[in-house]
Design an enzyme around this catalytic site. Structure first.
Site, short mmCIF file in Angstrom:
data_model
loop_
_atom_site.label_atom_id
_atom_site.label_comp_id
_atom_site.label_asym_id
_atom_site.label_seq_id
_atom_site.Cartn_x
_atom_site.Cartn_y
_atom_site.Cartn_z
N PHE A 252 0.20 -1.06 -0.17
CA PHE A 252 0.00 0.22 0.07
C PHE A 252 1.13 1.22 -0.37
CE2 PHE A 252 -2.27 3.46 1.72
CZ PHE A 252 -3.73 3.17 1.13
N ASP B 65 9.36 2.83 1.48
CA ASP B 65 8.01 3.58 1.56
C ASP B 65 7.93 3.44 3.49
OD1 ASP B 65 6.07 4.36 2.29
OD2 ASP B 65 4.49 4.14 1.19
N LYS C 137 3.57 10.54 8.00
CA LYS C 137 2.36 10.29 9.04
C LYS C 137 2.65 11.35 10.93
CE LYS C 137 -0.08 6.17 7.78
NZ LYS C 137 -1.66 6.43 7.83
N1 PLP Z 1 2.82 4.72 2.49
C1 PLP Z 1 1.94 3.91 3.39
C2 PLP Z 1 3.16 2.88 3.84
C3 PLP Z 1 0.72 3.96 3.82
O1 PLP Z 1 0.77 3.48 5.38
C4 PLP Z 1 0.14 5.47 3.76
C5 PLP Z 1 -0.91 5.22 4.44
O2 PLP Z 1 -1.68 4.53 5.20
C6 PLP Z 1 0.53 5.97 2.15
C7 PLP Z 1 1.07 5.71 1.75
C8 PLP Z 1 -1.18 6.96 2.16
O3 PLP Z 1 0.01 8.47 3.32
P1 PLP Z 1 -1.31 9.07 3.19
O4 PLP Z 1 -2.19 8.67 3.72
O5 PLP Z 1 -0.35 10.69 4.16
O6 PLP Z 1 -1.52 10.09 2.07
#
Ligand code: PLP
Length: 414
Positions: free
Chosen positions: A139, A224, A253
């Site tokens: 994700f 990520d 976050k």
């Molecule tokens: N990447 C990862 C691993 C995530 O857990 C999330 C959100 O949960 C995102 C990207 C996307 O981040 P955002 O919701 O701040 O756009």
């Protein structure tokens, strides 16, 4: 203050129907607790999906927001501000990377990193060097670029066509990674711990193999760490546990303690492929966001919070493992520090609803995974309180599951 019913009615009338919200409206928080509009207290084991690492209303964050808001909130990136460089310096020193780009969310950090590896691919191998490898069950966000890197069908369905040039390989499958790799690959992007996917760690061997194959093929390694980074594992960056440094790391976050902010940090050799005008943002890296993020990093150090994450996280692991030993519906405890999960054999919704009624917040991902992303302020006594509630509701669903089984077994056969 409006009532819960009034709040819900207004949202249902005027908001895009995106969220299946839990039936509660919160009005304030303090430390590891949230309070709903009726004044009921909840122990927060989710911290706004991994954002409120310093809990709620941390006095130093409140003070810095007040002070900076009274000076200047936003300037745009047409001008310098006194905090963006300082934050860039801090994050680069701590990560071992060289340059930062600030965003307003995790997804934007992923999008920026994707553009960066594509720009590098084009510059060094021509337009055909544009493939990005990502992992199954990943994700990375919901905008079209990040979505194209997100393997899970439930997020992609109905939004075709996806961005071209993405290959997926199974997590921890070194042979599949090697066979997906060739000279057209410009980057490999992965979560060192898959978050939305259900809290699954990538193995150190796999991460080392990623580093090797990426180097062999002159590509870039992107982590990520939007969910698992910024201290959640007990180290500022999750990659510190694995001994593998990426060329780019995406963070977001908790980095500005609840104020929207993200970033990607990059090695210099890669960063040089983005030049003025090739990428940008109106809001990203504003003075308020950067100053809060600097305060966040200072608080982690001053309050020794990473040590606390390791200590209390270890205690939480132990307590979740005890639940696995005690309840047959709980089969595995996964994760580390303040990113942990309990794998269930049944849908977790009734457990979540029961726990919420008893004042404990967490969430369910992948239907059967209870996910815990508590604030770093969590102490052993909070773990004990949360586990007591979990135990009660695991007991309730286990009993119900057994009764249903017996009832089914006792049905007369025709
Ligand atoms: N990447 C990862 C691993 C995530 O857990 C999330 C959100 O949960 C995102 C990207 C996307 O981040 P955002 O919701 O701040 O756009």
């Amino acid at each position: 203050m409006p009532s819960y019913q009034e709040i819900v009615a207004l949202e249902q009338k005027y908001l895009l129907n995106t969220y299946a919200r839990y039936p509660v409206a919160f009005s304030r928080g303090k430390g590891v607790y949230l309070f709903d509009v009726e004044g009921k207290r909840y122990l927060d084991f989710l911290s706004g999906l991994g954002v409120n690492a310093l809990g709620h209303a941390h006095p130093r964050i409140v003070k810095v927001i007040r002070e900076q808001a009274a000076r200047v909130i936003h300037l745009s990136n047409l001008y310098y501000n006194e905090y963006q460089g300082l934050l860039g310096e801090k994050l680069c020193q701590k990560s071992g990377l060289d340059r930062a780009f600030f965003t307003n969310s995790g997804t934007e950090a992923v999008e920026g990193a994707l553009k960066l590896v594509r720009a590098f691919g084009h510059a060094t191998g021509g337009p055909q060097k544009m493939i990005v490898i990502a992992l199954e069950n990943s994700f990375h966000g919901r905008t079209m670029g990040a979505l194209a890197l997100t393997a899970q069908e439930k997020y992609r369905k109905g939004f075709d066509p996806m961005l071209e040039g993405v290959r997926f390989v199974p997590r921890n499958d070194i042979a599949a990674l090697r066979s997906a790799m060739d000279g057209t690959v410009c980057g490999v992007m992965l979560e060192p711990i898959q978050g939305e996917g259900g809290i699954f760690e990538t193995s150190p061997q796999f991460l080392r193999a990623c580093r090797e194959v990426v180097d062999e093929h002159q590509a870039a390694l992107v982590f990520d760490e939007i969910q698992c980074g910024m201290g959640r594992t007990g180290r500022l960056f999750a990659f510190e546990h694995f001994g593998v440094t990426p060329d780019v790391v995406c963070i977001a976050k908790p980095m500005a303690a609840g104020f929207p902010m993200g970033a990607f940090l990059s090695k210099d050799w890669l960063a040089q492929h983005i030049t003025p005008g090739r990428h940008g943002t109106t809001f990203g890296g504003g003075p308020l966001a950067c100053r809060i993020a600097l305060e966040y990093l200072a608080i982690l150090e001053d309050e020794n919070l990473l040590e606390q994450v390791r200590r209390v996280g270890g205690y939480l692991t132990h307590k979740l493992q005890e639940l696995v030993g005690k309840f047959s519906v709980a089969t595995e405890a996964r994760g580390v520090g303040m990113i942990q999960a309990l794998q269930l054999t049944i849908p977790g919704k009734p457990i979540l609803e029961g726990a919420m009624a008893d004042g404990l917040l967490f969430n369910i991902t992948q239907d059967t995974v209870a996910r815990f992303l508590p604030p770093f302020l969590l102490e052993e006594k909070h773990v004990d309180a949360g586990i007591r509630i979990l135990k009660r509701h695991l007991g309730v669903v286990q009993k119900a599951a057994k009764t249903t089984k017996v009832a089914v077994a006792n049905q007369p056969t025709l």
